[in-house]
Enzyme design. Structure first.
Site, PDB file in Angstrom:
ATOM      1  N   ASP A   1      -7.901  -7.353   0.360  1.00 46.67           N
ATOM      2  CA  ASP A   1      -6.988  -7.583   1.480  1.00 46.67           C
ATOM      3  C   ASP A   1      -7.712  -7.186   2.749  1.00 46.67           C
ATOM      4  OD1 ASP A   1      -5.593  -4.977   2.967  1.00 46.67           O
ATOM      5  OD2 ASP A   1      -6.496  -4.503   1.029  1.00 46.67           O
TER       6      ASP A   1
ATOM      7  N   CYS B   1      -8.278 -28.167   6.226  1.00 44.28           N
ATOM      8  CA  CYS B   1      -6.988 -27.572   6.558  1.00 44.28           C
ATOM      9  C   CYS B   1      -6.278 -28.406   7.618  1.00 44.28           C
ATOM     10  CB  CYS B   1      -7.162 -26.128   7.032  1.00 44.28           C
ATOM     11  SG  CYS B   1      -7.634 -25.938   8.771  1.00 44.28           S
TER      12      CYS B   1
ATOM     13  N   CYS C   1     -13.986 -28.297   6.622  1.00 45.75           N
ATOM     14  CA  CYS C   1     -12.673 -27.742   6.292  1.00 45.75           C
ATOM     15  C   CYS C   1     -11.616 -28.846   6.327  1.00 45.75           C
ATOM     16  CB  CYS C   1     -12.313 -26.634   7.287  1.00 45.75           C
ATOM     17  SG  CYS C   1     -10.709 -25.856   6.968  1.00 45.75           S
TER      18      CYS C   1
ATOM     19  N   ASP D   1       0.842  -1.190   0.000  1.00 44.41           N
ATOM     20  CA  ASP D   1       0.000   0.000   0.000  1.00 44.41           C
ATOM     21  C   ASP D   1       0.877   1.239   0.000  1.00 44.41           C
ATOM     22  OD1 ASP D   1       0.912   0.259   2.602  1.00 44.41           O
ATOM     23  OD2 ASP D   1      -0.962  -0.372   3.523  1.00 44.41           O
TER      24      ASP D   1
END
Length: 379
Positions: A271, A311, A309, A93
């Site tokens: 983001d 993960c 999930c 940024d």
């Protein structure tokens, strides 16, 4: 566009689109979510773990890095990628938002923003040219133009003046970036649309940015307290004001339902600190909505954070264990909660890419909204 930066759209479904950004350090699948690496680290995560969640790109913060360890030191040490051990694209940024929100004292002028560091009170000046120089020293792949982000609720006169100044700064950012020679030959520059909640101001901003010419275009000035309804109201028109053949990036957003609603309105990149910050504070995102793992009802819950999930966290540890870690302030708790949340966000982006490619985004959005509950359970 050139080999340094290309954007191709593979499929559209309504306003939603999926595609690929190609850069020298790798491809970025869109819609894309960029984990935030404020101070040369995605908090509580190692770079390989961040990549393992499915992230193609991360974000670095110019303001924080210019103050510590400084951009000049970063350059001497080989640049941000080498410094932190991340070899894929990084977007930085411009520093403008943090200057406004974090500095104890700021003085704005046409030249830029004079401010005092929130760390030690030292005085600095950030201008479009200096922002471009810092991002060049960091070795950023996607550089953001320096802009002014007014707070939510400003009057029409202030919003107009701020937008016009941002457009003058955008032109100076373009010139400053282009003077970077070697860095400019392999990196990209995004302009930032401003205009508060005013459709005509945003149209003028988009026209000014398009006239200057950028590789991509961000929608700035949202997620500053206006609420989801007002944000979606702007997104009903703002993306279409920007060039259709370039990526559209909604800065600082957001919650999972914000992402789905924004993709439906034509946004390609996002983001937000939310998945990492929430993870460190004991909040996990799940397909049924967020949960607060600190709650006593999870103390003997042997199920995973999210039954759907896959993960490493959900396939290895229970809610009870994570409850114990977080309540005990064990650092592993923050690490595992963050890892799960980033996996959840990247899975969400992948599911949206697949749905758009299949022409089934409306059904995906309906199913998501029916299942996901915005407020935290067990808070």
């Amino acid at each position: 566009m050139s080999d340094r930066f290309t954007f191709s759209i593979a499929a559209t479904d309504g306003a939603a689109r999926t595609g690929t950004i190609r850069m020298q350090r790798g491809e970025i699948r869109t819609p894309a979510f960029m984990p935030v690496g404020t101070a040369a680290t995605v908090k509580a995560m190692r770079p390989a773990e961040v990549r393992g969640t499915g992230a193609d790109i991360i974000l670095g913060n110019t303001y924080h890095l210019m103050l510590r360890p400084t951009a000049e030191r970063m350059a001497r040490l080989g640049g941000l990628h080498k410094f932190m051990g991340w070899d894929r694209p990084i977007l930085t940024d411009s520093g403008g938002y943090q200057v406004m929100s974090l500095s104890a004292l700021t003085k704005q002028s046409e030249e830029g923003v004079a401010f005092k560091s929130h760390l030690d009170g030292s005085r600095h000046m950030l201008t479009p040219e200096r922002s471009m120089e810092i991002q060049r020293l960091l070795g950023s792949d996607i550089v953001m133009a320096f802009d002014e982000c007014p707070p939510n609720g400003v009057d029409a006169k202030r919003a107009e003046a701020s937008m016009e100044r941002s457009m003058r700064w955008a032109a100076r950012s373009r010139a400053g970036f282009d003077s970077g020679e070697e860095h400019a030959s392999r990196s990209a520059l995004f302009g930032i649309q401003q205009g508060s909640l005013d459709e005509k101001l945003r149209a003028r901003s988009a026209a000014a940015l398009t006239d200057i010419g950028f590789d991509g275009y961000a929608i700035g000035g949202l997620a500053v307290g206006e609420g989801q309804e007002a944000m979606f109201g702007v997104l009903d028109y703002a993306p279409a004001q920007l060039p259709a053949d370039r990526p559209r990036y909604l800065m600082g957003v957001g919650k999972p339902d914000d992402l789905v609603g924004a993709v439906a309105r034509g946004v390609d990149m996002f983001d937000c600190v939310l998945p990492t910050r929430s993870g460190r504070n004991g909040q996990a995102f799940t397909r049924d909505g967020p949960i607060n793992i600190r709650n006593a009802k999870f103390s003997e819950d042997q199920g995973p954070l999210d039954a759907d999930c896959r993960c490493p966290v959900c396939t290895t540890w229970s809610r009870a264990y994570l409850h114990h870690l977080v309540r005990s302030n064990e650092m592993l708790g923050a690490m595992l909660m963050t890892q799960h949340n980033l996996h959840y966000y990247q899975d969400l982006m992948q599911d949206m890419r697949v749905a758009i490619g299949a022409g089934a985004f409306a059904a995906f959005q309906s199913d998501f909204n029916a299942r996901y509950k915005r407020e935290s359970k067990g808070s």
